[in-house]
Motif scaffolding. Structure first.
Motif, PDB file in Angstrom:
ATOM      1  N   ARG A  45      31.822  -2.885  -2.055  1.00  0.00           N
ATOM      2  CA  ARG A  45      32.628  -4.043  -2.472  1.00  0.00           C
ATOM      3  C   ARG A  45      31.744  -5.234  -2.815  1.00  0.00           C
ATOM      4  N   LEU A  46      30.672  -5.416  -2.031  1.00  0.00           N
ATOM      5  CA  LEU A  46      29.759  -6.527  -2.323  1.00  0.00           C
ATOM      6  C   LEU A  46      29.065  -6.329  -3.665  1.00  0.00           C
ATOM      7  N   LEU A  47      28.621  -5.092  -3.925  1.00  0.00           N
ATOM      8  CA  LEU A  47      27.904  -4.820  -5.171  1.00  0.00           C
ATOM      9  C   LEU A  47      28.805  -4.944  -6.388  1.00  0.00           C
ATOM     10  N   SER A  48      30.110  -4.822  -6.177  1.00  0.00           N
ATOM     11  CA  SER A  48      31.027  -4.925  -7.309  1.00  0.00           C
ATOM     12  C   SER A  48      31.365  -6.370  -7.652  1.00  0.00           C
ATOM     13  N   ARG A  49      30.942  -7.320  -6.795  1.00  0.00           N
ATOM     14  CA  ARG A  49      31.227  -8.725  -7.070  1.00  0.00           C
ATOM     15  C   ARG A  49      30.350  -9.238  -8.215  1.00  0.00           C
ATOM     16  N   PRO A  50      30.917  -9.984  -9.168  1.00  0.00           N
ATOM     17  CA  PRO A  50      30.133 -10.435 -10.321  1.00  0.00           C
ATOM     18  C   PRO A  50      29.012 -11.405  -9.973  1.00  0.00           C
ATOM     19  N   GLU A  51      29.143 -12.132  -8.863  1.00  0.00           N
ATOM     20  CA  GLU A  51      28.146 -13.144  -8.550  1.00  0.00           C
ATOM     21  C   GLU A  51      26.977 -12.611  -7.718  1.00  0.00           C
ATOM     22  N   VAL A  90      24.617 -16.408 -16.151  1.00  0.00           N
ATOM     23  CA  VAL A  90      23.745 -16.074 -15.018  1.00  0.00           C
ATOM     24  C   VAL A  90      24.584 -15.823 -13.766  1.00  0.00           C
ATOM     25  N   GLY A  91      25.705 -16.523 -13.657  1.00  0.00           N
ATOM     26  CA  GLY A  91      26.579 -16.352 -12.493  1.00  0.00           C
ATOM     27  C   GLY A  91      27.480 -15.142 -12.557  1.00  0.00           C
ATOM     28  N   GLY A  92      27.407 -14.360 -13.636  1.00  0.00           N
ATOM     29  CA  GLY A  92      28.150 -13.106 -13.655  1.00  0.00           C
ATOM     30  C   GLY A  92      29.244 -13.010 -14.698  1.00  0.00           C
ATOM     31  N   CYS A  93      29.478 -14.052 -15.494  1.00  0.00           N
ATOM     32  CA  CYS A  93      30.518 -13.996 -16.516  1.00  0.00           C
ATOM     33  C   CYS A  93      30.017 -13.185 -17.712  1.00  0.00           C
ATOM     34  N   LEU A  94      30.843 -12.226 -18.136  1.00  0.00           N
ATOM     35  CA  LEU A  94      30.473 -11.445 -19.304  1.00  0.00           C
ATOM     36  C   LEU A  94      30.830 -12.192 -20.578  1.00  0.00           C
ATOM     37  N   LEU A  95      29.983 -12.082 -21.598  1.00  0.00           N
ATOM     38  CA  LEU A  95      30.253 -12.732 -22.878  1.00  0.00           C
ATOM     39  C   LEU A  95      31.482 -12.134 -23.558  1.00  0.00           C
ATOM     40  N   ALA A 104      20.025 -11.877 -17.042  1.00  0.00           N
ATOM     41  CA  ALA A 104      21.325 -11.962 -16.386  1.00  0.00           C
ATOM     42  C   ALA A 104      22.380 -11.177 -17.154  1.00  0.00           C
ATOM     43  N   THR A 105      22.322 -11.245 -18.482  1.00  0.00           N
ATOM     44  CA  THR A 105      23.292 -10.515 -19.299  1.00  0.00           C
ATOM     45  C   THR A 105      23.185  -9.014 -19.052  1.00  0.00           C
ATOM     46  N   ILE A 106      21.950  -8.523 -19.003  1.00  0.00           N
ATOM     47  CA  ILE A 106      21.748  -7.087 -18.779  1.00  0.00           C
ATOM     48  C   ILE A 106      22.214  -6.687 -17.381  1.00  0.00           C
ATOM     49  N   VAL A 107      21.831  -7.504 -16.376  1.00  0.00           N
ATOM     50  CA  VAL A 107      22.220  -7.189 -14.992  1.00  0.00           C
ATOM     51  C   VAL A 107      23.735  -7.198 -14.842  1.00  0.00           C
ATOM     52  N   ASN A 108      24.388  -8.195 -15.437  1.00  0.00           N
ATOM     53  CA  ASN A 108      25.852  -8.275 -15.338  1.00  0.00           C
ATOM     54  C   ASN A 108      26.519  -7.056 -15.948  1.00  0.00           C
ATOM     55  N   LEU A 109      25.991  -6.613 -17.085  1.00  0.00           N
ATOM     56  CA  LEU A 109      26.581  -5.452 -17.759  1.00  0.00           C
ATOM     57  C   LEU A 109      26.409  -4.200 -16.905  1.00  0.00           C
ATOM     58  N   VAL A 110      25.222  -4.040 -16.315  1.00  0.00           N
ATOM     59  CA  VAL A 110      24.964  -2.866 -15.474  1.00  0.00           C
ATOM     60  C   VAL A 110      25.871  -2.886 -14.244  1.00  0.00           C
ATOM     61  N   VAL A 111      26.002  -4.073 -13.612  1.00  0.00           N
ATOM     62  CA  VAL A 111      26.841  -4.188 -12.409  1.00  0.00           C
ATOM     63  C   VAL A 111      28.289  -3.860 -12.740  1.00  0.00           C
ATOM     64  N   LYS A 112      28.781  -4.363 -13.880  1.00  0.00           N
ATOM     65  CA  LYS A 112      30.169  -4.101 -14.254  1.00  0.00           C
ATOM     66  C   LYS A 112      30.396  -2.620 -14.545  1.00  0.00           C
ATOM     67  N   ASN A 113      29.451  -2.004 -15.256  1.00  0.00           N
ATOM     68  CA  ASN A 113      29.601  -0.582 -15.563  1.00  0.00           C
ATOM     69  C   ASN A 113      29.615   0.263 -14.297  1.00  0.00           C
ATOM     70  N   LYS A 114      28.767  -0.103 -13.327  1.00  0.00           N
ATOM     71  CA  LYS A 114      28.746   0.641 -12.066  1.00  0.00           C
ATOM     72  C   LYS A 114      30.037   0.415 -11.294  1.00  0.00           C
ATOM     73  N   ALA A 115      30.540  -0.833 -11.340  1.00  0.00           N
ATOM     74  CA  ALA A 115      31.792  -1.126 -10.632  1.00  0.00           C
ATOM     75  C   ALA A 115      32.948  -0.364 -11.261  1.00  0.00           C
ATOM     76  N   ASP A 116      32.973  -0.273 -12.605  1.00  0.00           N
ATOM     77  CA  ASP A 116      34.045   0.454 -13.296  1.00  0.00           C
ATOM     78  C   ASP A 116      33.978   1.950 -13.014  1.00  0.00           C
ATOM     79  N   ALA A 117      32.753   2.460 -12.797  1.00  0.00           N
ATOM     80  CA  ALA A 117      32.577   3.890 -12.588  1.00  0.00           C
ATOM     81  C   ALA A 117      32.964   4.337 -11.191  1.00  0.00           C
ATOM     82  N   ARG A 118      33.079   3.374 -10.240  1.00  0.00           N
ATOM     83  CA  ARG A 118      33.391   3.757  -8.861  1.00  0.00           C
ATOM     84  C   ARG A 118      34.860   4.127  -8.721  1.00  0.00           C
TER      85      ARG A 118
END
Length: 348
Positions: A23-29, A284-289, A334-348
């Protein structure tokens, strides 16, 4: 009689329990929090003045100058839009209040009220034109950016004969308004600017609204897929116009801070380029473009990173020319990290 034991059905992932770590890893921030911790440790080691507690108030103040506007910009980006006029709109707010109060010799609070109406009208215009024409918010607000930039300089020069507004520091209402927007107080050994307190309050309210209210669900919905959101009854038009007007309100608030911290004078050319800093803090804070994903708290952490780096470079005695290069690299990472985090969160 033999009984048949049915094979257990596969667990439904919609109701399956998730670990605290997942749950923590799925948080955008989460990416920005890790980044902030790394930068904090880095400058604590490399810059001796950074370890001085008295400088913490300065770092927080520097972060709040970006952080206040990062709140509505984060909400707008989660809603799937940009506002490139946010930087000059801040200057427009400060100039309008100062020029109106000075030219009509009225109480400063009257000028501030006029500036608030104008700031909300700018946000209403951006949102209305976006929904009316279907044009990308990038183009709509870019046009508004140039309009406001030209008006700021032209009207200021027309009324004052210079590129800065006339000072209103001796007018009625100035002292009380300055106490609200640009005062400071002591907390232990720290000098805290009042805008840092306002920044904290705004982040708390916006985070609660985004995560705990129906309006917050609507913002995520219109940013993720506006057509689907409209199909299930979300008032897409009202939500997007409301988000642009929220940017207008915060531009007014930041413009008042600018006006009173500079003793009642605003330079008409200020604000250009600040819109990119607000967007960088949000990303940088996790908002996707692409919208539909992000965090107001993350935007605040992004602004804090900005403040730490800007002053950390100075405290370390480095050439400040490297600061912009660092910002660009930080945005890409930050853009790359946010995208990777979101993709991993969506895959769970």
């Amino acid at each position: 009689m033999a009984s048949t034991i049915a094979a257990p059905a596969d667990a439904d992932d919609r109701v399956s329990a998730r670990s605290i770590g997942a749950r923590l890893l799925s948080r955008p921030e989460i990416g920005s929090l890790v980044g902030a911790a790394v930068i904090l440790v880095f400058f604590l080691v490399t810059a001796e003045p950074f370890r001085d507690l008295n400088n913490a108030g300065t770092i927080l103040y520097q972060a709040s100058l970006i952080g206040v506007m990062a709140v509505p910009v984060s909400l707008l980006m989660i809603g799937g839009e940009f506002d490139l006029s946010a930087g000059v709109a801040v200057t427009t707010g400060g100039l309008t209040a100062g020029i109106f109060a000075y030219q009509f010799s009225v109480n400063v609070w009257v000028g501030m009220a006029v500036a608030l109406v104008l700031a909300l009208a700018i946000g209403l215009f951006n949102g209305w034109l976006l929904m009316r024409t279907g044009l990308p918010s990038f183009l709509v607000t870019l046009g508004t950016f140039f309009i406001l930039q030209g008006l700021n300089v032209a009207v200021t020069r027309l009324t004052s004969g210079a590129v800065a507004s006339n000072s209103i520091s001796d007018m009625d209402g100035f002292t009380s308004a300055k106490a609200l927007f640009a005062s400071e107080f002591k907390l232990g050994g720290l000098t805290i600017k009042i805008i840092v307190v306002w920044w904290t309050v705004f982040v708390a309210i916006a985070a609660w609204m985004l995560l705990r209210t129906k309006i917050g669900n609507w913002i995520f919905a219109v940013g993720g897929d506006a057509a689907s959101a409209r199909a299930v009854g979300v008032p897409v038009k009202k939500v997007k116009i409301g988000l642009f007007m929220t940017v207008g309100f915060f531009a007014w608030f930041t413009g008042m801070q600018l006006l009173f911290v500079q003793n009642g004078v605003v330079q008409s050319g200020e604000g250009v380029g600040k819109e990119f800093l607000y967007i960088i803090a949000a990303v940088v804070g996790g908002c996707l473009l692409t919208g539909g994903y992000g965090s107001v708290v993350g935007g605040a952490v992004g602004a804090l990173i900005f403040g730490m780096v800007q002053l950390g470079v100075v405290y370390a005695g480095w050439n400040p020319d490297w600061f912009k290069a660092f910002l660009g690299a930080m945005l890409l990472l930050a853009t790359i990290v946010n995208l990777v985090v979101k993709n991993k969160a969506d895959a769970r």
